[in-house]
Motif scaffolding. Sequence first.
Motif, PDB file in Angstrom:
ATOM      1  N   THR A  25      -2.916 -10.716 -14.472  1.00  0.00           N
ATOM      2  CA  THR A  25      -1.790 -11.146 -13.321  1.00  0.00           C
ATOM      3  C   THR A  25      -2.343 -12.325 -12.483  1.00  0.00           C
ATOM      4  O   THR A  25      -3.610 -12.314 -12.393  1.00  0.00           O
ATOM      5  CB  THR A  25      -1.351  -9.819 -12.628  1.00  0.00           C
ATOM      6  OG1 THR A  25      -2.457  -9.345 -11.988  1.00  0.00           O
ATOM      7  CG2 THR A  25      -1.036  -8.549 -13.748  1.00  0.00           C
ATOM      8  N   SER A  30      -1.005 -12.485  -9.244  1.00  0.00           N
ATOM      9  CA  SER A  30      -0.546 -12.011  -7.955  1.00  0.00           C
ATOM     10  C   SER A  30      -0.092 -10.661  -7.497  1.00  0.00           C
ATOM     11  O   SER A  30       0.056 -10.169  -8.739  1.00  0.00           O
ATOM     12  CB  SER A  30       0.728 -13.104  -7.699  1.00  0.00           C
ATOM     13  OG  SER A  30       1.785 -12.354  -8.532  1.00  0.00           O
ATOM     14  N   ASP A  31      -0.384 -10.228  -6.460  1.00  0.00           N
ATOM     15  CA  ASP A  31       0.019  -8.872  -6.006  1.00  0.00           C
ATOM     16  C   ASP A  31       1.363  -8.559  -6.812  1.00  0.00           C
ATOM     17  O   ASP A  31       1.536  -7.414  -7.324  1.00  0.00           O
ATOM     18  CB  ASP A  31       0.053  -8.760  -4.664  1.00  0.00           C
ATOM     19  CG  ASP A  31       0.323  -7.481  -4.009  1.00  0.00           C
ATOM     20  OD1 ASP A  31       1.062  -6.640  -4.632  1.00  0.00           O
ATOM     21  OD2 ASP A  31      -0.496  -7.104  -2.942  1.00  0.00           O
ATOM     22  N   THR A  39       1.129  -7.763 -10.506  1.00  0.00           N
ATOM     23  CA  THR A  39       0.433  -6.771 -10.648  1.00  0.00           C
ATOM     24  C   THR A  39       1.573  -5.450 -10.347  1.00  0.00           C
ATOM     25  O   THR A  39       1.552  -4.440 -11.320  1.00  0.00           O
ATOM     26  CB  THR A  39      -0.478  -6.383  -9.923  1.00  0.00           C
ATOM     27  OG1 THR A  39      -1.625  -7.170 -10.233  1.00  0.00           O
ATOM     28  CG2 THR A  39      -1.358  -4.972  -9.935  1.00  0.00           C
ATOM     29  N   GLY A  66     -10.204  -3.037  -3.361  1.00  0.00           N
ATOM     30  CA  GLY A  66      -9.547  -4.131  -3.446  1.00  0.00           C
ATOM     31  C   GLY A  66      -8.926  -4.776  -4.799  1.00  0.00           C
ATOM     32  O   GLY A  66      -8.569  -5.955  -4.730  1.00  0.00           O
ATOM     33  N   ALA A  67      -9.233  -3.768  -5.905  1.00  0.00           N
ATOM     34  CA  ALA A  67      -8.820  -4.516  -7.344  1.00  0.00           C
ATOM     35  C   ALA A  67      -7.257  -4.611  -7.107  1.00  0.00           C
ATOM     36  O   ALA A  67      -7.016  -5.817  -8.023  1.00  0.00           O
ATOM     37  CB  ALA A  67      -9.230  -3.604  -8.222  1.00  0.00           C
ATOM     38  N   GLY A  68      -6.629  -3.924  -6.640  1.00  0.00           N
ATOM     39  CA  GLY A  68      -5.134  -3.939  -6.936  1.00  0.00           C
ATOM     40  C   GLY A  68      -4.401  -2.611  -7.342  1.00  0.00           C
ATOM     41  O   GLY A  68      -3.248  -2.515  -7.694  1.00  0.00           O
ATOM     42  N   LYS A  69      -5.231  -1.267  -6.955  1.00  0.00           N
ATOM     43  CA  LYS A  69      -4.820  -0.195  -7.664  1.00  0.00           C
ATOM     44  C   LYS A  69      -3.482   0.193  -6.642  1.00  0.00           C
ATOM     45  O   LYS A  69      -2.536   0.567  -7.389  1.00  0.00           O
ATOM     46  CB  LYS A  69      -5.868   0.963  -7.619  1.00  0.00           C
ATOM     47  CG  LYS A  69      -6.976   0.630  -8.187  1.00  0.00           C
ATOM     48  CD  LYS A  69      -8.416   1.581  -8.078  1.00  0.00           C
ATOM     49  CE  LYS A  69      -8.767   1.679  -6.642  1.00  0.00           C
ATOM     50  NZ  LYS A  69      -9.669   0.257  -6.442  1.00  0.00           N
ATOM     51  N   THR A  70      -3.587   0.000  -5.604  1.00  0.00           N
ATOM     52  CA  THR A  70      -2.577   0.517  -4.640  1.00  0.00           C
ATOM     53  C   THR A  70      -1.380  -0.573  -5.197  1.00  0.00           C
ATOM     54  O   THR A  70      -0.137  -0.110  -5.076  1.00  0.00           O
ATOM     55  CB  THR A  70      -2.864   0.555  -3.180  1.00  0.00           C
ATOM     56  OG1 THR A  70      -3.941   1.481  -2.989  1.00  0.00           O
ATOM     57  CG2 THR A  70      -1.833   0.994  -2.429  1.00  0.00           C
ATOM     58  N   ALA A  71      -1.467  -1.686  -5.259  1.00  0.00           N
ATOM     59  CA  ALA A  71      -0.378  -2.609  -5.735  1.00  0.00           C
ATOM     60  C   ALA A  71       0.101  -2.158  -6.775  1.00  0.00           C
ATOM     61  O   ALA A  71       1.375  -2.155  -7.024  1.00  0.00           O
ATOM     62  CB  ALA A  71      -1.084  -4.127  -5.905  1.00  0.00           C
ATOM     63  N   GLU A 110      -6.205   6.812  -7.830  1.00  0.00           N
ATOM     64  CA  GLU A 110      -7.150   5.637  -7.727  1.00  0.00           C
ATOM     65  C   GLU A 110      -8.550   6.295  -7.631  1.00  0.00           C
ATOM     66  O   GLU A 110      -8.954   7.452  -7.133  1.00  0.00           O
ATOM     67  CB  GLU A 110      -6.816   4.836  -6.281  1.00  0.00           C
ATOM     68  CG  GLU A 110      -5.411   4.375  -6.338  1.00  0.00           C
ATOM     69  CD  GLU A 110      -5.203   3.574  -5.086  1.00  0.00           C
ATOM     70  OE1 GLU A 110      -6.016   3.059  -4.599  1.00  0.00           O
ATOM     71  OE2 GLU A 110      -3.999   3.416  -4.752  1.00  0.00           O
ATOM     72  N   THR A 164      -7.001 -14.645  -6.891  1.00  0.00           N
ATOM     73  CA  THR A 164      -5.618 -13.845  -7.053  1.00  0.00           C
ATOM     74  C   THR A 164      -5.456 -13.283  -8.398  1.00  0.00           C
ATOM     75  O   THR A 164      -4.376 -13.093  -8.799  1.00  0.00           O
ATOM     76  CB  THR A 164      -4.345 -14.730  -6.456  1.00  0.00           C
ATOM     77  OG1 THR A 164      -4.512 -15.703  -7.077  1.00  0.00           O
ATOM     78  CG2 THR A 164      -4.821 -14.780  -5.144  1.00  0.00           C
TER      79      THR A 164
HETATM   80  N1  LIG Z   1      -3.276 -10.222  -9.061  1.00  0.00           N
HETATM   81  C1  LIG Z   1      -3.297  -9.400  -8.144  1.00  0.00           C
HETATM   82  N2  LIG Z   1      -3.033  -8.279  -8.338  1.00  0.00           N
HETATM   83  C2  LIG Z   1      -3.055  -7.244  -7.003  1.00  0.00           C
HETATM   84  N3  LIG Z   1      -3.535  -7.538  -6.186  1.00  0.00           N
HETATM   85  C3  LIG Z   1      -3.729  -8.769  -5.802  1.00  0.00           C
HETATM   86  C4  LIG Z   1      -3.727  -9.593  -6.763  1.00  0.00           C
HETATM   87  N4  LIG Z   1      -4.199 -11.023  -6.179  1.00  0.00           N
HETATM   88  C5  LIG Z   1      -4.642 -10.703  -5.110  1.00  0.00           C
HETATM   89  N5  LIG Z   1      -4.191  -9.484  -4.768  1.00  0.00           N
HETATM   90  C6  LIG Z   1      -4.581  -8.832  -3.278  1.00  0.00           C
HETATM   91  O1  LIG Z   1      -5.757  -7.872  -3.532  1.00  0.00           O
HETATM   92  C7  LIG Z   1      -5.429  -6.745  -2.738  1.00  0.00           C
HETATM   93  C8  LIG Z   1      -5.286  -5.390  -3.373  1.00  0.00           C
HETATM   94  O2  LIG Z   1      -5.234  -4.377  -2.792  1.00  0.00           O
HETATM   95  P1  LIG Z   1      -5.034  -3.033  -3.106  1.00  0.00           P
HETATM   96  O3  LIG Z   1      -4.887  -2.083  -1.780  1.00  0.00           O
HETATM   97  O4  LIG Z   1      -3.901  -2.750  -3.913  1.00  0.00           O
HETATM   98  O5  LIG Z   1      -6.165  -2.571  -3.926  1.00  0.00           O
HETATM   99  P2  LIG Z   1      -6.971  -1.319  -4.207  1.00  0.00           P
HETATM  100  O6  LIG Z   1      -7.651  -1.408  -5.716  1.00  0.00           O
HETATM  101  O7  LIG Z   1      -5.892  -0.169  -4.175  1.00  0.00           O
HETATM  102  O8  LIG Z   1      -8.101  -1.020  -3.259  1.00  0.00           O
HETATM  103  P3  LIG Z   1      -9.015   0.053  -2.699  1.00  0.00           P
HETATM  104  O9  LIG Z   1     -10.257   0.252  -3.570  1.00  0.00           O
HETATM  105  O10 LIG Z   1      -9.363  -0.103  -1.331  1.00  0.00           O
HETATM  106  O11 LIG Z   1      -7.957   1.443  -2.615  1.00  0.00           O
HETATM  107  C9  LIG Z   1      -4.291  -6.884  -1.967  1.00  0.00           C
HETATM  108  O12 LIG Z   1      -4.433  -7.540  -0.604  1.00  0.00           O
HETATM  109  C10 LIG Z   1      -3.457  -8.182  -2.953  1.00  0.00           C
HETATM  110  O13 LIG Z   1      -2.419  -8.723  -2.129  1.00  0.00           O
END
Ligand SMILES: Nc1ncnc2c1ncn2[C@@H]1O[C@H](COP(=O)(O)OP(=O)(O)OP(=O)(O)O)[C@@H](O)[C@H]1O
Length: 141
Positions: free
Chosen positions: A6, A8-9, A12, A36-41, A105, A130
């Motif tokens: 992916t 973009s957020d 995902t 910050g991988a994107g799990k919450t997204a 997560e 991204t």
């Molecule tokens: N391809 C992508 N997919 C998901 N998120 C992305 C992508 N590109 C950039 N981002 C950014 O990366 C961040 C992902 O944050 P998110 O809270 O989803 O991560 P997380 O894995 O839940 O983090 P944590 O470990 O803190 O729980 C956001 O700021 C999001 O906008």
Amino acid sequence: MAVFETHSDEETQALGERLAQTLEPGALVLFTGGLGAGKTAFCRGIARGLGCTDEVSSPTFAIVNVYRGPRPFAHFDLYRASSREDLEAAGFYDYLDMGCVVAAEWSENAAELLAAETAVRVDIARTGETDRRITIEGGAL
Ligand SMILES: Nc1ncnc2c1ncn2[C@@H]1O[C@H](COP(=O)(O)OP(=O)(O)OP(=O)(O)O)[C@@H](O)[C@H]1O
Ligand SMILES: [Mg+2]
């Protein structure tokens, strides 16, 4: 196993929404991936795909957020609390038994405990600012 890229957020989230269409009641989705991988997204997309309209936020401090809807969704974050006692106290096994879709997560923090669970396992690797490589095992995607 299926691998997705992916960029973009929103992409995902869209993948999470697609996965949600394939999940049965009581399905478990276990996430790995760094900060910050994107799990919450991805979970935001799952919630949308399940028809839950509440805003999805990180449950880091609450351990679990539950979103009501036609297909209820229990969203766990095991970053700080990941023992069997923590999971039991937060209702992890109860939500599964009730037929909620359950996501966690930071499942790597309870790897041993969760090793024997039947689950869809989602790993998110950051490959660029991204860009993400998302590997899904045990799912129907
Ligand atoms: N391809 C992508 N997919 C998901 N998120 C992305 C992508 N590109 C950039 N981002 C950014 O990366 C961040 C992902 O944050 P998110 O809270 O989803 O991560 P997380 O894995 O839940 O983090 P944590 O470990 O803190 O729980 C956001 O700021 C999001 O906008
Ligand atoms: Mg998160």
